[in-house]
Motif scaffolding. Sequence first.
Motif, short mmCIF file in Angstrom:
data_model
loop_
_atom_site.label_atom_id
_atom_site.label_comp_id
_atom_site.label_asym_id
_atom_site.label_seq_id
_atom_site.Cartn_x
_atom_site.Cartn_y
_atom_site.Cartn_z
N ALA A 191 0.86 -1.26 -0.01
CA ALA A 191 0.06 -0.01 -0.02
C ALA A 191 0.85 1.26 -0.05
N LEU A 192 2.01 1.19 0.73
CA LEU A 192 2.81 2.47 0.82
C LEU A 192 3.52 2.70 -0.51
N ALA A 193 3.86 1.35 -1.33
CA ALA A 193 4.56 1.68 -2.35
C ALA A 193 3.50 2.27 -3.59
N ASN A 194 2.38 1.89 -3.32
CA ASN A 194 1.29 2.32 -4.42
C ASN A 194 1.01 3.78 -3.99
N ALA A 195 1.23 3.99 -2.98
CA ALA A 195 0.80 5.61 -2.47
C ALA A 195 2.20 6.45 -2.58
N LYS A 196 3.26 5.84 -3.35
CA LYS A 196 4.38 6.43 -3.43
C LYS A 196 5.25 6.88 -2.11
N GLN A 197 4.97 6.03 -1.02
CA GLN A 197 5.77 6.30 0.14
C GLN A 197 6.58 5.09 0.14
N LEU A 198 7.82 5.42 -0.63
CA LEU A 198 8.85 4.42 -0.93
C LEU A 198 9.52 3.98 0.25
N GLN A 199 10.20 4.94 0.98
CA GLN A 199 10.97 4.56 2.04
C GLN A 199 10.12 3.85 3.14
N GLY A 200 8.84 4.25 3.48
CA GLY A 200 8.33 3.36 4.22
C GLY A 200 7.92 2.14 3.74
N ALA A 201 7.53 1.90 2.61
CA ALA A 201 7.56 0.67 1.88
C ALA A 201 8.71 -0.16 2.10
N LEU A 202 9.93 0.21 1.61
CA LEU A 202 11.12 -0.35 1.89
C LEU A 202 11.49 -1.05 3.10
N GLN A 203 10.87 -0.24 4.20
CA GLN A 203 11.03 -0.54 5.80
C GLN A 203 10.20 -1.72 5.91
N SER A 204 8.89 -1.75 5.45
CA SER A 204 7.89 -2.86 5.53
C SER A 204 8.50 -4.16 5.06
N PHE A 205 9.15 -4.08 3.83
CA PHE A 205 9.52 -5.32 2.95
C PHE A 205 10.83 -5.79 3.79
N ASP A 206 11.69 -4.84 4.34
CA ASP A 206 12.88 -5.23 4.78
C ASP A 206 12.32 -5.98 6.30
N ARG A 207 11.52 -5.52 6.78
CA ARG A 207 10.87 -6.26 8.10
C ARG A 207 10.41 -7.74 7.83
N VAL A 208 9.58 -8.01 6.77
CA VAL A 208 9.09 -9.00 6.28
C VAL A 208 10.18 -9.97 5.78
N ILE A 209 11.38 -9.52 5.40
CA ILE A 209 12.36 -10.53 5.06
C ILE A 209 13.35 -10.78 6.27
N GLU A 210 13.27 -9.92 7.03
CA GLU A 210 13.94 -10.31 8.54
C GLU A 210 13.11 -11.39 9.15
N LEU A 211 11.87 -11.23 9.04
CA LEU A 211 10.98 -12.71 9.69
C LEU A 211 11.09 -13.85 8.88
N GLU A 212 10.80 -13.56 7.55
CA GLU A 212 10.88 -14.55 6.76
C GLU A 212 12.01 -14.46 5.32
N PRO A 213 13.12 -14.83 5.75
CA PRO A 213 14.11 -14.56 4.86
C PRO A 213 13.72 -15.19 3.35
N ASP A 214 12.87 -16.10 3.21
CA ASP A 214 12.69 -16.88 2.10
C ASP A 214 11.42 -16.32 1.38
N ASN A 215 11.01 -15.15 1.54
CA ASN A 215 9.72 -14.81 1.28
C ASN A 215 9.87 -14.09 -0.24
#
Length: 293
Positions: A191-215
């Motif tokens: 949703a953040l990416a679609n809203a062009k809030q790219l830094q926040g989107a990046l932080q969300s995906f980084d956290r997902v990958i931290e929790l699930e490295p193979d996502n």
Amino acid sequence: AYSALIKKNPRNSDALHLRGVVWSQQGRHTDAIREIKRAIKINYDKAHYHHNLANVYQHVEQYSEALFHYDESLRLNFAQPEAYFHRAICLEKMGRYPEALSSLDRASVLGSDSVKIEVKKGNILSVMKEYEKSAKSYEKALELMEDPQTAILCGNAAFFNADFTTAIAFYDRSLALDTDNVTALYNRGSALANAKQLQGALQSFDRVIELEPDNADAHELRGHVLKEMRSFPEAITSYERAISLQPDQPFLLGSLLYTKHQICDWQNLPNNLKKLNQAVANGERATPGFPYL
């Protein structure tokens, strides 16, 4: 115990019915269906016999048969909110969405669990692409009981209605209840990416990958965000990781090749173009990075 009663009186319909219920609980669904049908043949006008037989049919995904017996149960005793609720599930599975919604309304009038009714209505309305109505149902459920999964459903309804600000707020609400909810984090990033809030989107995906490295999906969308931020080397790394996790998604190569083009990296270009062209020839299509439910 039931077997002894049946041996003593083979026409003991209550014993036959209850033995069928027990067998269903044990996973012996074919035997359960046979036994409860025997009970119904002896004593047809028992509403709970039909209800329990319908439950077994629903469990084994025989929805037409289940619907018939829910209807018979309700004909014999209309005051069964759970029968109306499960009847709605069968109708939903059969693609009869308006009838399913009507059955849920009837369950609500009779006092069934309001939260699960509103969630189920939201799910059906979402399939019907009635996203505004779907959102209202999910929001009613959330008002009745604060729950991270319901908050995600509210966010998804807003997302598919292109109301990304509202979607982000609901995903944040979910995360306030369950900090490491991967679905909420991923969907929030989208949703953040679609809203062009790219830094926040990046932080969300980084956290997902931290929790699930193979996502793989998170690596892919992280690549999209980094590409938009013109951080091409990092985007390439994310795309390559996504491809390594799901090599059967050739259109990821398109994103990778485009990004490499930005930094004039032509390594393996002929081979990758061949794979991409083959995917097109096979009729494959790229899939958008929408949030998963």
